[in-house]
Design a protein around this motif. Structure first.
Motif, mmCIF file in Angstrom:
data_model
loop_
_atom_site.group_PDB
_atom_site.id
_atom_site.type_symbol
_atom_site.label_atom_id
_atom_site.label_comp_id
_atom_site.label_asym_id
_atom_site.label_seq_id
_atom_site.Cartn_x
_atom_site.Cartn_y
_atom_site.Cartn_z
ATOM 1 N N TYR A 62 55.370 48.728 41.760
ATOM 2 C CA TYR A 62 54.365 49.129 40.786
ATOM 3 C C TYR A 62 55.110 49.807 39.752
ATOM 4 O O TYR A 62 56.011 50.397 39.865
ATOM 5 C CB TYR A 62 53.020 49.810 41.451
ATOM 6 C CG TYR A 62 52.332 49.084 42.527
ATOM 7 C CD1 TYR A 62 51.258 48.086 42.043
ATOM 8 C CD2 TYR A 62 52.730 49.165 43.664
ATOM 9 C CE1 TYR A 62 50.589 47.484 43.160
ATOM 10 C CE2 TYR A 62 52.079 48.365 44.982
ATOM 11 C CZ TYR A 62 50.996 47.741 44.395
ATOM 12 O OH TYR A 62 50.374 47.115 45.536
ATOM 13 N N LEU A 63 54.011 50.091 38.590
ATOM 14 C CA LEU A 63 54.595 51.124 37.728
ATOM 15 C C LEU A 63 53.307 52.136 37.374
ATOM 16 O O LEU A 63 52.189 51.672 37.701
ATOM 17 C CB LEU A 63 54.658 50.459 36.246
ATOM 18 C CG LEU A 63 55.700 49.528 36.174
ATOM 19 C CD1 LEU A 63 55.735 48.621 34.897
ATOM 20 C CD2 LEU A 63 57.138 50.505 35.816
ATOM 21 N N ILE A 64 53.468 53.400 37.514
ATOM 22 C CA ILE A 64 52.712 54.196 37.330
ATOM 23 C C ILE A 64 52.918 55.152 35.865
ATOM 24 O O ILE A 64 54.087 55.340 35.481
ATOM 25 C CB ILE A 64 52.470 55.511 38.420
ATOM 26 C CG1 ILE A 64 51.251 56.446 37.940
ATOM 27 C CG2 ILE A 64 53.722 56.384 38.353
ATOM 28 C CD1 ILE A 64 51.088 57.044 39.267
ATOM 29 N N MET A 65 51.787 54.826 34.986
ATOM 30 C CA MET A 65 52.034 55.342 33.678
ATOM 31 C C MET A 65 50.766 56.086 33.167
ATOM 32 O O MET A 65 49.700 56.286 33.645
ATOM 33 C CB MET A 65 52.637 54.401 32.517
ATOM 34 C CG MET A 65 51.467 53.372 32.475
ATOM 35 S SD MET A 65 52.262 52.059 31.307
ATOM 36 C CE MET A 65 53.258 51.375 32.376
ATOM 37 N N ARG A 66 50.912 56.976 32.057
ATOM 38 C CA ARG A 66 49.995 57.678 31.423
ATOM 39 C C ARG A 66 49.210 56.394 30.608
ATOM 40 O O ARG A 66 49.801 55.303 30.214
ATOM 41 C CB ARG A 66 50.149 58.851 30.329
ATOM 42 C CG ARG A 66 50.795 60.000 31.067
ATOM 43 C CD ARG A 66 51.000 61.011 30.085
ATOM 44 N NE ARG A 66 51.508 62.029 30.878
ATOM 45 C CZ ARG A 66 50.830 63.136 31.578
ATOM 46 N NH1 ARG A 66 49.573 63.029 31.635
ATOM 47 N NH2 ARG A 66 51.537 63.977 32.036
ATOM 48 N N GLU A 67 47.612 56.653 30.460
ATOM 49 C CA GLU A 67 46.951 55.697 29.774
ATOM 50 C C GLU A 67 47.427 55.379 28.334
ATOM 51 O O GLU A 67 47.564 54.398 27.760
ATOM 52 C CB GLU A 67 45.527 56.042 29.753
ATOM 53 C CG GLU A 67 44.763 54.778 29.205
ATOM 54 C CD GLU A 67 43.192 55.243 29.128
ATOM 55 O OE1 GLU A 67 42.432 54.476 29.226
ATOM 56 O OE2 GLU A 67 42.791 56.186 28.507
ATOM 57 N N SER A 68 48.033 56.470 27.775
ATOM 58 C CA SER A 68 48.642 56.600 26.306
ATOM 59 C C SER A 68 49.613 55.559 26.129
ATOM 60 O O SER A 68 50.121 55.013 25.141
ATOM 61 C CB SER A 68 48.624 57.952 25.644
ATOM 62 O OG SER A 68 49.983 58.569 26.666
ATOM 63 N N ASP A 69 50.314 55.087 27.382
ATOM 64 C CA ASP A 69 51.578 54.340 27.207
ATOM 65 C C ASP A 69 51.160 52.678 27.326
ATOM 66 O O ASP A 69 52.015 51.939 27.175
ATOM 67 C CB ASP A 69 52.417 54.494 28.430
ATOM 68 C CG ASP A 69 53.109 55.913 28.374
ATOM 69 O OD1 ASP A 69 53.551 56.473 27.221
ATOM 70 O OD2 ASP A 69 53.563 56.322 29.395
#
Length: 88
Positions: free
Chosen positions: A76-83
Motif C-alpha cells: 500500500y501507499l500512505i500519503m497526505r490527502e494534499s498529495d
C-alpha cells in the motif's frame, strides 16, 4: 487494517502495466510506478480541513508521493490527502 491519522489516506496502487499497446511485454525492472489507485482507508482530517476523498474512490497521485508500506502481505501507499491530485 490500519486507520490513518489526521489527513492521511491509505491507497492500494493499481497494478503496473505489463504490456505496451502494441503487445510488447514490459519486464519488472522497466515497469513504471503506477500513478493511480483505490482509497482503502481515510483519516478523520484536520479540524480546519475536512477530508474530501472517501473509501473506494479511485485517485490519481504523484509519481513520488507517499510512503510504501506492507500490511497483511499486500503493498500500500500512505500519503497526505494534499498529495492526491484528484478523484477519477
Amino acid at each position: 487494517m490500519l486507520k490513518p491519522l489526521a489527513d492521511r489516506v491509505l491507497i492500494e496502487a493499481a497494478p503496473a502495466e505489463t504490456k505496451t499497446a502494441s503487445g510488447i511485454i514490459i519486464p519488472d525492472t522497466a515497469k513504471e510506478k503506477p500513478l493511480q489507485g483505490k482509497v482503502i482507508a481515510v483519516g478523520p482530517g484536520k479540524v480546519d480541513e475536512p477530508m474530501t476523498v472517501k473509501i473506494g474512490d479511485s485517485v490519481l497521485y504523484g509519481q513520488y508521493s507517499g510512503t510504501e508500506i506492507k500490511l497483511e502481505g499486500k503493498d500500500y501507499l500512505i500519503m497526505r490527502e494534499s498529495d492526491v491530485y484528484g478523484i477519477l
